[in-house]
Design a protein around this motif. Structure first.
Motif, PDB file in Angstrom:
ATOM      1  N   HIS A 139       0.787  -1.229   0.000  1.00 20.66           N
ATOM      2  CA  HIS A 139       0.000   0.000   0.000  1.00 20.66           C
ATOM      3  C   HIS A 139       0.823   1.285   0.000  1.00 20.66           C
ATOM      4  CE1 HIS A 139      -3.793  -2.104   0.496  1.00 20.66           C
ATOM      5  NE2 HIS A 139      -3.229  -2.845   1.439  1.00 20.66           N
ATOM      6  N   LEU A 140       2.017   1.264   0.566  1.00 20.18           N
ATOM      7  CA  LEU A 140       2.783   2.496   0.738  1.00 20.18           C
ATOM      8  C   LEU A 140       4.106   2.503  -0.004  1.00 20.18           C
ATOM      9  CD1 LEU A 140       2.204   3.142   4.565  1.00 20.18           C
ATOM     10  CD2 LEU A 140       0.852   3.958   2.624  1.00 20.18           C
ATOM     11  N   GLY A 141       4.564   1.353  -0.454  1.00 16.63           N
ATOM     12  CA  GLY A 141       5.842   1.287  -1.155  1.00 16.63           C
ATOM     13  C   GLY A 141       6.940   0.673  -0.306  1.00 16.63           C
ATOM     14  N   HIS A 142       8.093   0.492  -0.911  1.00 15.83           N
ATOM     15  CA  HIS A 142       9.195  -0.186  -0.226  1.00 15.83           C
ATOM     16  C   HIS A 142       9.895   0.707   0.787  1.00 15.83           C
ATOM     17  CE1 HIS A 142       9.435  -3.032  -3.948  1.00 15.83           C
ATOM     18  NE2 HIS A 142       8.431  -3.320  -3.138  1.00 15.83           N
ATOM     19  N   THR A 143       9.795   2.028   0.628  1.00 10.08           N
ATOM     20  CA  THR A 143      10.360   2.971   1.597  1.00 10.08           C
ATOM     21  C   THR A 143       9.257   3.908   2.056  1.00 10.08           C
ATOM     22  OG1 THR A 143      12.531   2.912   0.514  1.00 10.08           O
ATOM     23  CG2 THR A 143      12.104   4.743   2.016  1.00 10.08           C
ATOM     24  N   ILE A 144       9.003   3.934   3.350  1.00  6.91           N
ATOM     25  CA  ILE A 144       7.974   4.834   3.880  1.00  6.91           C
ATOM     26  C   ILE A 144       8.636   5.946   4.684  1.00  6.91           C
ATOM     27  CG2 ILE A 144       6.208   3.053   3.897  1.00  6.91           C
ATOM     28  CD1 ILE A 144       6.565   2.844   6.943  1.00  6.91           C
ATOM     29  N   ASP A 145       7.842   6.986   4.938  1.00  2.88           N
ATOM     30  CA  ASP A 145       8.397   8.159   5.610  1.00  2.88           C
ATOM     31  C   ASP A 145       8.390   8.024   7.129  1.00  2.88           C
ATOM     32  OD1 ASP A 145       8.754   9.438   3.111  1.00  2.88           O
ATOM     33  OD2 ASP A 145       6.635   9.982   3.100  1.00  2.88           O
ATOM     34  N   ILE A 146       7.256   7.571   7.697  1.00  5.33           N
ATOM     35  CA  ILE A 146       7.122   7.465   9.154  1.00  5.33           C
ATOM     36  C   ILE A 146       6.496   6.126   9.497  1.00  5.33           C
ATOM     37  CG2 ILE A 146       6.215   8.514  11.264  1.00  5.33           C
ATOM     38  CD1 ILE A 146       5.730  11.086   9.662  1.00  5.33           C
ATOM     39  N   HIS A 147       7.077   5.455  10.464  1.00  4.12           N
ATOM     40  CA  HIS A 147       6.474   4.241  11.028  1.00  4.12           C
ATOM     41  C   HIS A 147       6.286   4.481  12.516  1.00  4.12           C
ATOM     42  CE1 HIS A 147       5.414   0.194  11.935  1.00  4.12           C
ATOM     43  NE2 HIS A 147       5.938  -0.359  10.860  1.00  4.12           N
ATOM     44  N   GLY A 148       5.072   4.244  13.005  1.00  7.56           N
ATOM     45  CA  GLY A 148       4.775   4.507  14.405  1.00  7.56           C
ATOM     46  C   GLY A 148       4.246   3.292  15.141  1.00  7.56           C
ATOM     47  N   GLY A 149       4.215   3.414  16.445  1.00  7.73           N
ATOM     48  CA  GLY A 149       3.688   2.358  17.301  1.00  7.73           C
ATOM     49  C   GLY A 149       4.121   2.570  18.729  1.00  7.73           C
ATOM     50  N   GLY A 150       3.710   1.657  19.578  1.00  7.67           N
ATOM     51  CA  GLY A 150       4.099   1.722  20.986  1.00  7.67           C
ATOM     52  C   GLY A 150       5.550   1.335  21.189  1.00  7.67           C
ATOM     53  N   GLN A 151       6.113   1.817  22.272  1.00  3.94           N
ATOM     54  CA  GLN A 151       7.513   1.554  22.599  1.00  3.94           C
ATOM     55  C   GLN A 151       7.804   0.064  22.731  1.00  3.94           C
ATOM     56  OE1 GLN A 151       8.861   3.966  25.896  1.00  3.94           O
ATOM     57  NE2 GLN A 151      10.378   2.442  26.513  1.00  3.94           N
ATOM     58  N   ASP A 152       6.801  -0.707  23.133  1.00  2.00           N
ATOM     59  CA  ASP A 152       6.986  -2.142  23.305  1.00  2.00           C
ATOM     60  C   ASP A 152       7.213  -2.865  21.977  1.00  2.00           C
ATOM     61  OD1 ASP A 152       4.262  -1.323  22.868  1.00  2.00           O
ATOM     62  OD2 ASP A 152       3.671  -3.404  23.106  1.00  2.00           O
ATOM     63  N   LEU A 153       6.966  -2.195  20.859  1.00  2.00           N
ATOM     64  CA  LEU A 153       7.119  -2.829  19.553  1.00  2.00           C
ATOM     65  C   LEU A 153       8.512  -2.642  18.952  1.00  2.00           C
ATOM     66  CD1 LEU A 153       3.710  -1.895  17.866  1.00  2.00           C
ATOM     67  CD2 LEU A 153       4.316  -3.991  19.088  1.00  2.00           C
ATOM     68  N   ILE A 154       9.345  -1.827  19.584  1.00  2.00           N
ATOM     69  CA  ILE A 154      10.670  -1.563  19.019  1.00  2.00           C
ATOM     70  C   ILE A 154      11.424  -2.872  18.798  1.00  2.00           C
ATOM     71  CG2 ILE A 154      12.924  -0.501  19.436  1.00  2.00           C
ATOM     72  CD1 ILE A 154      11.457   1.715  20.981  1.00  2.00           C
ATOM     73  N   PHE A 155      11.450  -3.706  19.821  1.00  2.00           N
ATOM     74  CA  PHE A 155      12.061  -5.036  19.684  1.00  2.00           C
ATOM     75  C   PHE A 155      11.119  -6.074  20.268  1.00  2.00           C
ATOM     76  CE2 PHE A 155      14.478  -8.698  20.983  1.00  2.00           C
ATOM     77  CZ  PHE A 155      15.229  -8.943  19.855  1.00  2.00           C
ATOM     78  N   PRO A 156      10.875  -7.153  19.518  1.00  2.00           N
ATOM     79  CA  PRO A 156      11.516  -7.475  18.238  1.00  2.00           C
ATOM     80  C   PRO A 156      10.744  -7.036  17.002  1.00  2.00           C
ATOM     81  CG  PRO A 156      10.342  -9.390  19.021  1.00  2.00           C
ATOM     82  CD  PRO A 156      10.134  -8.324  20.071  1.00  2.00           C
ATOM     83  N   HIS A 157       9.499  -6.564  17.151  1.00  2.00           N
ATOM     84  CA  HIS A 157       8.636  -6.419  15.976  1.00  2.00           C
ATOM     85  C   HIS A 157       9.203  -5.459  14.937  1.00  2.00           C
ATOM     86  CE1 HIS A 157       5.120  -6.643  13.550  1.00  2.00           C
ATOM     87  NE2 HIS A 157       4.703  -5.418  13.815  1.00  2.00           N
ATOM     88  N   HIS A 158       9.511  -4.235  15.344  1.00  2.00           N
ATOM     89  CA  HIS A 158       9.977  -3.264  14.361  1.00  2.00           C
ATOM     90  C   HIS A 158      11.407  -3.558  13.906  1.00  2.00           C
ATOM     91  CE1 HIS A 158       6.698  -0.164  15.655  1.00  2.00           C
ATOM     92  NE2 HIS A 158       6.239  -1.146  14.909  1.00  2.00           N
ATOM     93  N   GLU A 159      12.200  -4.099  14.792  1.00  2.00           N
ATOM     94  CA  GLU A 159      13.541  -4.535  14.381  1.00  2.00           C
ATOM     95  C   GLU A 159      13.433  -5.573  13.268  1.00  2.00           C
ATOM     96  OE1 GLU A 159      16.983  -3.445  14.589  1.00  2.00           O
ATOM     97  OE2 GLU A 159      16.657  -3.559  16.764  1.00  2.00           O
TER      98      GLU A 159
END
Length: 461
Positions: free
Chosen positions: A214-234
């Motif tokens: 939906h947004l492409g291979h490079t997006i500008d901003i990704h957000g979420g809760g601090q608990d998602l930094i690792f491992p999900h967003h990593e």
């Protein structure tokens, strides 16, 4: 616009792939229960961010997903003896209802995992073909060692990663840090056909596939809760970068945790606060303001005083707007100082302070034109915060919770009788009726638009 980038650990001017367009993706809830206050905070925070972005950019594409494939959903559905779709549809509808009550605008896109299985499977095939994933015992796993930059977002060393949340150690992994992209399903579990047999996707791969679609291979901003930094967003970074050979996201924005009366929310403590329970304690706008009252990167401690304070603030603002309710506002852009505060990493405290000043200015001006212009500036500025957009009389009625314990019909009859006495210049009678209203717990104020009453307990707020 400047935002604190979790990846670089500093506040940076927003970088976008296109100068007139922003892409924003936020990890939404896993829908197996009603939304709690921890789900509500990111929804409100990124609603605020999207409002500011829409003011500044010609086009904003904001996507917030629903995770509708998950073992917790499976367990709830199995216990109820219904398909997972029955559970997810119920709680998606409830989430929408709760977020509307908090003034959260719908995002542009709300992708569901179950609607993106072909994209997920294609992404996994690409990772295998590029040597970043492997099949083992019916599973497909991402090979963390193939991505040298793994760990940059969280800043964790390998030994810290192994101690982190949701890292499953299993014998079929080549490395304990390798994570699941696809796992087999038993006949009783939801599953989809794939090159690796019937199964279902791992949690981390879902967002990467939906972002790519939906947004492409490079997006500008990704957000979420601090608990998602690792491992999900990593893990998202690893998947997206390795699959497409491009930077996955420019700016990572994370809101901090929510506690309740100084304690972490947990079922064992019985202090998990559902949004719909909070809405029984106060209007959604008051809950929203209470959630905005602490900067998004700082922990927020929820307590009764926080909601009461937000309610009192809204009462003051709406009373000022009620004084000019019949006056048509002049269309005015948001206040420059308030907007500048929000552009500085969503400095809501400064923005709310400026909003208070704008309300004070509205009360101070004399001419009708100046009042109409001041009213327009208050409304336009508050709109960026998602506040003060209701009709003042309706908002005041919702905020004045004490009215439920007062004889409203009797009070309003006395207010009307007192107004008639004033018009007849029978001021002794008007004063006597004011005293009678006070005995009933109501305080009456005379305004250019007519008399207004409020519970006496609120006068000092």
């Amino acid at each position: 616009m400047q935002l604190f980038n979790t990846l670089t650990r500093r506040r940076e001017t927003l970088r976008t792939e296109r100068p007139d367009r922003v892409t924003l993706y936020v990890c939404g809830p896993t829908v197996y229960n009603y939304a709690h206050i921890g789900n509500a905070r990111p929804a409100v925070v990124f609603d605020l961010l999207s409002r500011v972005l829409r003011h500044d950019y010609a086009e904003v594409v904001y996507a917030r997903n629903f995770t509708d494939v998950d073992d917790k959903i499976n367990a709830v559905a199995a216990a109820a003896g219904v398909p997972i779709g029955t559970i997810t549809e119920r709680y998606i509808a409830a989430y929408h209802e709760d977020m509307r009550a908090l003034g959260v605008l719908p995002p542009d896109l709300e992708p569901l995992v179950t609607e993106h299985l072909p994209e997920i499977i294609a992404l996994i095939e690409t990772l295998i073909a590029r040597g970043h994933a492997y099949e083992a015992e019916g599973h497909v796993l991402f090979q963390v060692g193939s991505f040298a930059e793994y760990g940059q977002l969280s800043g964790r060393r390998p030994e810290e990663m192994l101690a982190g949340a949701r890292v499953e150690v299993a014998p079929y992994k080549r490395d304990p840090l390798d994570f699941v992209l696809w796992k087999p399903s038993t006949p009783e579990q939801p599953g989809w056909e794939s090159p690796w047999g019937r199964g279902r996707p791992g949690w981390h791969v879902e967002c990467t596939a939906m972002i790519g679609e939906h947004l492409g291979h490079t997006i500008d901003i990704h957000g979420g809760g601090q608990d998602l930094i690792f491992p999900h967003h990593e893990n998202e970074i690893a998947q997206g970068t390795c699959a497409h050979g491009a930077r996955y996201c420019h700016t990572w924005v994370h809101n901090s945790f929510v506690t309740v009366d100084g304690q972490k929310m947990s079922k064992s403590l019985g202090n998990v606060l559902l949004v719909r329970d909070l809405l029984d304690q106060g209007p959604g706008e008051a809950v929203r303001l209470a959630l905005l009252g602490t900067h998004y990167r700082r922990p927020l401690d929820w307590n009764a005083e926080r909601l009461s304070r937000a309610r009192r603030t809204l009462l003051r603002h709406y009373r000022a707007l009620a004084e000019v309710e019949s006056l048509e506002a002049i269309d005015t852009p948001p206040d420059a100082e308030l907007l500048a505060a929000l552009r500085r990493d969503l400095n809501v405290a400064e923005a709310l302070g400026r909003l208070q000043q704008l309300v004070d200015d509205l009360k101070a001006v004399d001419s009708e034109t100046d009042r109409a212009r001041a009213k327009g500036r208050v409304l336009a500025s508050a709109r960026l915060l998602g506040l003060l957009q209701q009709a003042p009389t309706e908002a005041l009625a919702a905020l004045a919770s004490e009215r439920a314990d007062l004889p409203v019909a009797r009070i309003e009859a006395l207010v009307a009788e007192r107004e008639h006495a004033r018009q007849q210049r029978d001021f002794a009678r008007a004063d006597a009726l004011r005293d009678a209203l006070a005995e009933l717990g109501a305080e009456v104020r005379d305004t250019p638009e007519g008399p207004r009453w409020q519970p006496a307990a609120e006068v000092s707020t």
